[in-house]
Design a protein around this motif. Structure first.
Motif, PDB file in Angstrom:
ATOM      1  N   ALA A   1       0.831  -1.196   0.000  1.00  0.00           N
ATOM      2  CA  ALA A   1       0.000   0.000   0.000  1.00  0.00           C
ATOM      3  C   ALA A   1       0.864   1.244   0.000  1.00  0.00           C
ATOM      4  O   ALA A   1       1.824   1.359   0.757  1.00  0.00           O
ATOM      5  N   GLY A   2       0.519   2.208  -0.870  1.00  0.00           N
ATOM      6  CA  GLY A   2       1.229   3.471  -0.922  1.00  0.00           C
ATOM      7  C   GLY A   2       2.371   3.468  -1.916  1.00  0.00           C
ATOM      8  O   GLY A   2       2.966   4.515  -2.167  1.00  0.00           O
ATOM      9  N   TYR A   3       2.694   2.350  -2.526  1.00  0.00           N
ATOM     10  CA  TYR A   3       3.787   2.283  -3.491  1.00  0.00           C
ATOM     11  C   TYR A   3       3.194   1.976  -4.865  1.00  0.00           C
ATOM     12  O   TYR A   3       2.434   1.018  -5.028  1.00  0.00           O
ATOM     13  N   HIS A   4       3.533   2.803  -5.860  1.00  0.00           N
ATOM     14  CA  HIS A   4       2.973   2.651  -7.194  1.00  0.00           C
ATOM     15  C   HIS A   4       4.122   2.618  -8.188  1.00  0.00           C
ATOM     16  O   HIS A   4       4.680   3.673  -8.527  1.00  0.00           O
ATOM     17  N   PRO A   5       4.506   1.447  -8.643  1.00  0.00           N
ATOM     18  CA  PRO A   5       5.633   1.353  -9.569  1.00  0.00           C
ATOM     19  C   PRO A   5       5.368   2.024 -10.909  1.00  0.00           C
ATOM     20  O   PRO A   5       6.312   2.353 -11.621  1.00  0.00           O
ATOM     21  N   ASP A   6       4.068   2.249 -11.267  1.00  0.00           N
ATOM     22  CA  ASP A   6       3.797   2.917 -12.535  1.00  0.00           C
ATOM     23  C   ASP A   6       4.030   4.413 -12.438  1.00  0.00           C
ATOM     24  O   ASP A   6       4.055   5.110 -13.442  1.00  0.00           O
ATOM     25  N   GLY A   7       4.165   5.007 -11.205  1.00  0.00           N
ATOM     26  CA  GLY A   7       4.463   6.421 -11.054  1.00  0.00           C
ATOM     27  C   GLY A   7       5.956   6.660 -11.096  1.00  0.00           C
ATOM     28  O   GLY A   7       6.778   5.733 -11.117  1.00  0.00           O
ATOM     29  N   LYS A   8       6.326   7.981 -11.114  1.00  0.00           N
ATOM     30  CA  LYS A   8       7.731   8.345 -11.204  1.00  0.00           C
ATOM     31  C   LYS A   8       8.358   8.555  -9.834  1.00  0.00           C
ATOM     32  O   LYS A   8       9.541   8.858  -9.738  1.00  0.00           O
ATOM     33  N   LEU A   9       7.567   8.475  -8.778  1.00  0.00           N
ATOM     34  CA  LEU A   9       8.077   8.575  -7.414  1.00  0.00           C
ATOM     35  C   LEU A   9       8.001   7.204  -6.761  1.00  0.00           C
ATOM     36  O   LEU A   9       7.128   6.382  -7.075  1.00  0.00           O
ATOM     37  N   VAL A  10       8.882   6.988  -5.822  1.00  0.00           N
ATOM     38  CA  VAL A  10       8.935   5.679  -5.172  1.00  0.00           C
ATOM     39  C   VAL A  10       7.782   5.504  -4.200  1.00  0.00           C
ATOM     40  O   VAL A  10       7.090   4.485  -4.197  1.00  0.00           O
ATOM     41  N   HIS A  11       7.547   6.565  -3.366  1.00  0.00           N
ATOM     42  CA  HIS A  11       6.546   6.448  -2.296  1.00  0.00           C
ATOM     43  C   HIS A  11       5.440   7.472  -2.539  1.00  0.00           C
ATOM     44  O   HIS A  11       5.661   8.672  -2.487  1.00  0.00           O
ATOM     45  N   THR A  12       4.256   7.028  -2.834  1.00  0.00           N
ATOM     46  CA  THR A  12       3.106   7.920  -3.084  1.00  0.00           C
ATOM     47  C   THR A  12       1.928   7.441  -2.238  1.00  0.00           C
ATOM     48  O   THR A  12       1.064   6.702  -2.715  1.00  0.00           O
ATOM     49  N   PRO A  13       1.862   7.836  -0.957  1.00  0.00           N
ATOM     50  CA  PRO A  13       0.748   7.424  -0.088  1.00  0.00           C
ATOM     51  C   PRO A  13      -0.565   8.037  -0.570  1.00  0.00           C
ATOM     52  O   PRO A  13      -0.571   9.069  -1.258  1.00  0.00           O
ATOM     53  N   PRO A  14      -1.689   7.461  -0.215  1.00  0.00           N
ATOM     54  CA  PRO A  14      -2.984   8.010  -0.644  1.00  0.00           C
ATOM     55  C   PRO A  14      -3.297   9.326   0.060  1.00  0.00           C
ATOM     56  O   PRO A  14      -2.701   9.682   1.068  1.00  0.00           O
ATOM     57  N   THR A  15      -4.246  10.054  -0.525  1.00  0.00           N
ATOM     58  CA  THR A  15      -4.686  11.325   0.068  1.00  0.00           C
ATOM     59  C   THR A  15      -5.462  11.055   1.346  1.00  0.00           C
ATOM     60  O   THR A  15      -6.008   9.963   1.560  1.00  0.00           O
ATOM     61  N   LYS A  16      -5.498  12.078   2.199  1.00  0.00           N
ATOM     62  CA  LYS A  16      -6.230  11.989   3.454  1.00  0.00           C
ATOM     63  C   LYS A  16      -7.361  13.006   3.471  1.00  0.00           C
ATOM     64  O   LYS A  16      -7.351  13.986   2.725  1.00  0.00           O
ATOM     65  N   ALA A  17      -8.308  12.758   4.354  1.00  0.00           N
ATOM     66  CA  ALA A  17      -9.454  13.666   4.463  1.00  0.00           C
ATOM     67  C   ALA A  17      -8.997  15.045   4.920  1.00  0.00           C
ATOM     68  O   ALA A  17      -8.104  15.176   5.770  1.00  0.00           O
ATOM     69  N   ARG A  18      -9.626  16.084   4.340  1.00  0.00           N
ATOM     70  CA  ARG A  18      -9.407  17.481   4.704  1.00  0.00           C
ATOM     71  C   ARG A  18      -7.972  17.932   4.405  1.00  0.00           C
ATOM     72  O   ARG A  18      -7.446  18.832   5.051  1.00  0.00           O
ATOM     73  N   GLU A  19      -7.354  17.312   3.428  1.00  0.00           N
ATOM     74  CA  GLU A  19      -6.006  17.673   3.022  1.00  0.00           C
ATOM     75  C   GLU A  19      -6.066  18.391   1.688  1.00  0.00           C
ATOM     76  O   GLU A  19      -6.735  17.947   0.750  1.00  0.00           O
ATOM     77  N   GLY A  20      -5.367  19.546   1.571  1.00  0.00           N
ATOM     78  CA  GLY A  20      -5.334  20.288   0.335  1.00  0.00           C
ATOM     79  C   GLY A  20      -4.328  19.709  -0.634  1.00  0.00           C
ATOM     80  O   GLY A  20      -3.461  18.903  -0.279  1.00  0.00           O
TER      81      GLY A  20
ATOM     82  N   VAL B   1      -6.664  10.444 -11.366  1.00  0.00           N
ATOM     83  CA  VAL B   1      -7.074  11.832 -11.546  1.00  0.00           C
ATOM     84  C   VAL B   1      -8.257  12.160 -10.646  1.00  0.00           C
ATOM     85  O   VAL B   1      -8.333  13.246 -10.067  1.00  0.00           O
ATOM     86  N   GLU B   2      -9.194  11.224 -10.517  1.00  0.00           N
ATOM     87  CA  GLU B   2     -10.362  11.469  -9.677  1.00  0.00           C
ATOM     88  C   GLU B   2      -9.969  11.683  -8.218  1.00  0.00           C
ATOM     89  O   GLU B   2     -10.547  12.515  -7.516  1.00  0.00           O
ATOM     90  N   GLU B   3      -8.995  10.939  -7.752  1.00  0.00           N
ATOM     91  CA  GLU B   3      -8.557  11.085  -6.370  1.00  0.00           C
ATOM     92  C   GLU B   3      -7.941  12.452  -6.126  1.00  0.00           C
ATOM     93  O   GLU B   3      -8.157  13.069  -5.071  1.00  0.00           O
ATOM     94  N   LEU B   4      -7.185  12.947  -7.102  1.00  0.00           N
ATOM     95  CA  LEU B   4      -6.549  14.255  -6.940  1.00  0.00           C
ATOM     96  C   LEU B   4      -7.549  15.391  -7.080  1.00  0.00           C
ATOM     97  O   LEU B   4      -7.436  16.419  -6.409  1.00  0.00           O
ATOM     98  N   ARG B   5      -8.528  15.230  -7.956  1.00  0.00           N
ATOM     99  CA  ARG B   5      -9.503  16.316  -8.174  1.00  0.00           C
ATOM    100  C   ARG B   5     -10.432  16.506  -6.973  1.00  0.00           C
ATOM    101  O   ARG B   5     -11.001  17.579  -6.800  1.00  0.00           O
ATOM    102  N   GLN B   6     -10.586  15.489  -6.168  1.00  0.00           N
ATOM    103  CA  GLN B   6     -11.484  15.640  -5.025  1.00  0.00           C
ATOM    104  C   GLN B   6     -10.817  16.390  -3.876  1.00  0.00           C
ATOM    105  O   GLN B   6     -11.473  16.727  -2.890  1.00  0.00           O
ATOM    106  N   LEU B   7      -9.531  16.670  -4.000  1.00  0.00           N
ATOM    107  CA  LEU B   7      -8.847  17.423  -2.957  1.00  0.00           C
ATOM    108  C   LEU B   7      -9.300  18.883  -2.977  1.00  0.00           C
ATOM    109  O   LEU B   7      -9.477  19.468  -4.048  1.00  0.00           O
TER     110      LEU B   7
END
Length: 649
Positions: free
Chosen positions: A2-21, A71-77
């Motif tokens: 969880a939190g690691y996405h080999p298809d991204g360009k960063l090693v560690h990309t944790p999910p977004t949290k509630a009330r986070e900009g 994209v949907e996860e980022l747009r809801q921020l």
């Protein structure tokens, strides 16, 4: 994992949290991947240029590829789009972005919250959010070590770009009312239910009902008024500081006590109850209470408190009841025909007067509104017109009982006087003074209803209940009296009204009509003698008797020294009043003539000796153009003072 996405360009990309900009999320990822600043990630991937600030809108699709999040996860921020001058029309969960109330590029944090939750709360990007409502301390916007403003290009969520780590002891506390107000804003922003009874006594429920957009707009307008002390100001974005925020939140403390005190500080004429509240609070009234951008129903709690201030300022009669009512309540009362003044009385718990508007009055009378207003202006049926000072509209004070509407056609004055057997002028005068009952009306007030005529006839007949078989000696009928000379129609009317009032009592009646009432000849003769008018004289003759200018006679009439009346443009005064005045006063012009001196010189000398004179102004002359009179009891004293000869009286 969880939190690691080999298809991204960063090693560690944790999910977004509630009330986070969005920018706070990028800073958190930068710190998690070991970067000293998010600028390295954004610049290396071509999202920003070297030496350039953050753009107004970061490309979400490119960020999605870099971070490996959808994209949907980022747009809801919150604040995925933020302003740099021109706000973008985007929404977040159905709510319009609050670009006007944001200051994204000048971040603020609460080290307590960062340490506990591990995120930068998006609510801190609001301009007004200068303190943390959870911990009751001021937010940190400058580094205590390097004293530079915080930036998104720093080493971590709780670490400055200079390397200083923020601690929990570097912030000062804020008052309870400030913390409670920010809690309402925080809960409203995220759709949470706020505490209905905060410790400071602010109206939390009323504030939250406004919605986040209107709530922030209201607070910005109040802050502008607070800065300018109620005077006119240039509209624009409000720049908050902690001192202004504390003063602003203090307005709502112990609601509405502190609000009423705030109104007193911006009141232009606090001791002048003659000036309406609209003029005394022009800027506050226009910006807050009747602002078109905020619906009246949302600021009803403010409007009600404003009306309470008016009651305390002794301008209760000038307060518009719309301050105390919601639009729905106001519309319902208007449909019932209740006037504004009566609405105000009912709100205050005072026994309401029967005040109605023109439409309701016309409905009760069964006539057109114009006809109802005309009858009220003439005072028919006991109606009175009251002008509401708040709205400027006419309201009508209605007695508890109004005349009943009759469907039968009314009688004209000619038919009515034949029906009663009295002259037409007598009938009209009886109606004028209320002897005609007027308990039934038709479409025209000039008409007479048969039930009311019967009631008037019964009232006359009741004054002589004994029915006579013949006319006794030295007695006459009322019909014969009305044919006599009684010095005018007004005296004949006085005879009729005296019978109804019980001043003259008939001994009986020959029939059931008004003219059949029987009166004693002695009673009629005594009434005739009492109606004989006093002999009158013209102004010219009166002036000769009083030895004064004829232009002074109207002045004597105005001050009550003479009695008389105008017949057309000519004035006539009674002989009795002229003789009475002549026995009390003597003209100074007459005394001066007998003493062989000027009347002005005489008046001046008498004034110097302290002798009181009666100064009467001349008609159509300046105020100082008067003629003096001296009491006859002072004449001999004047002669002794001036050493003259005795005045011939």
């Amino acid at each position: 994992m969880a939190g690691y996405h080999p298809d991204g360009k960063l090693v560690h990309t944790p999910p977004t949290k509630a009330r986070e900009g969005l920018l706070g999320y990028i800073l958190r990822i930068s710190e998690a991947n070991g970067y000293e600043t998010p600028w390295t990630i954004l610049w290396s991937q071509g999202l920003i240029r070297r030496g350039k600030p953050l753009a107004a809108v970061l490309p979400i699709d490119k960020l999605s590829q870099i971070l490996g999040r959808s994209v949907e996860e980022l747009r809801q921020l919150p604040w995925s789009c933020y302003p740099n001058g021109t706000p973008a029309q985007q929404t977040h969960k159905g709510t319009r972005q609050l670009f006007r109330h944001l200051r994204v590029m000048q971040p603020k944090i609460c080290p307590y919250c960062v340490a506990e939750r591990g995120v930068v709360d998006a609510a801190w990007d609001l301009r007004i959010m200068l303190a943390c409502p959870t911990h009751g301390v001021a937010l940190l916007d400058h580094c205590p070590a390097c004293h530079n403003r915080l930036s998104w290009y720093r080493r971590g969520l709780n670490r400055c770009q200079c390397g200083h780590e923020f601690t929990m002891e570097e912030q000062g506390p804020v008052p309870q009312h400030t913390s409670d107000l920010l809690r309402v804003i925080y809960d409203t922003l995220y759709g949470a239910t706020t505490d209905p009874n905060p410790a400071s006594g602010i109206p939390a429920v009323d504030l939250q009902k406004m919605g986040i957009d209107d709530l922030l707009r209201l607070l910005a307008q109040l802050a502008t008024v607070l800065l300018n002390r109620g005077q006119k100001s240039v509209t624009g974005i409000c720049s908050y500081d902690l001192e202004l925020l504390i003063r602003l939140s203090g307005i709502f403390e112990s609601w509405p006590n502190q609000f009423l005190q705030f109104l007193h500080t911006i009141d232009r004429e606090p001791g002048n109850a003659a000036i309406g509240l609209t003029h005394r609070f022009r800027n506050f009234y226009d910006k807050i209470l009747v602002a078109r951008k905020i619906a009246n129903g949302k600021v009803q709690f403010l409007r009600k408190a404003f009306g309470q201030y008016g009651s305390l300022s002794n301008v209760e009669s000038r307060i518009d009841p719309r301050f105390f009512l919601t639009p729905a309540q106001l519309q319902g009362l208007r449909e019932q025909g209740i006037a504004l003044s009566q609405m105000r009385s009912e709100i205050d718990g005072v026994t309401p007067k029967n005040l109605v508007n023109q439409k309701e009055l016309a409905r009760r009378l069964g006539v057109r509104p114009q006809t109802a207003d005309c009858w009220a202006q003439r005072g028919h049926f006991g109606l009175e017109i009251k002008v509401n000072t708040a709205s400027g509209k006419s309201e009508y004070l209605v007695p508890e009982e109004l005349p009943a509407r009759v469907n039968a056609r009314g009688l004209t004055v000619h038919s009515a006087k034949k029906y009663l057997g009295i002259p037409q002028s007598m009938l009209q005068l009886l109606r004028r003074d209320g002897y005609y009952p007027n308990r039934h009306i038709s479409c025209q007030f000039a008409q007479f209803s048969k039930p009311d005529l019967d009631a008037l006839l019964h009232r006359f007949v009741a004054c002589a209940p004994k029915e006579l078989s013949s006319l006794p000696e030295k007695h006459v009928t009322l019909a014969e009296c009305l044919r006599m000379r009684l010095n005018g129609a007004e005296n004949k009317y006085r005879l009729l009204s005296s019978i109804l009032d019980g001043a003259i009592s008939p001994i009986g009646r020959l029939g059931n009509s008004i003219g059949d009432l029987v009166l004693a000849c002695d009673t009629v003769e005594a009434f005739r003698q009492s109606t004989t008018p006093d002999p009158m004289m013209s102004v010219t003759v009166a002036a000769k008797h009083l030895d004064c200018d004829r232009a002074v006679v109207p002045g004597l009439l105005n001050i009550g020294a003479l009695e008389g009346e105008y017949k057309g443009s000519a004035l006539y005064v009674t002989v009795r009043s002229v003789n009475a005045f002549q026995t009390k006063f003597a003209s100074c012009a007459h005394i001066a003539k007998k003493l062989g001196m000027n009347s002005r010189y005489l008046t001046r000398r008498l004034t110097e000796y302290g002798i009181k004179l009666l100064f009467v102004p001349r008609k159509n002359s300046k105020a100082e153009n008067t003629q003096a009179f001296l009491r006859r009891s002072k004449v001999q004293q004047v002669i002794e003072i001036l050493g003259g000869k005795k005045v011939t009286e």
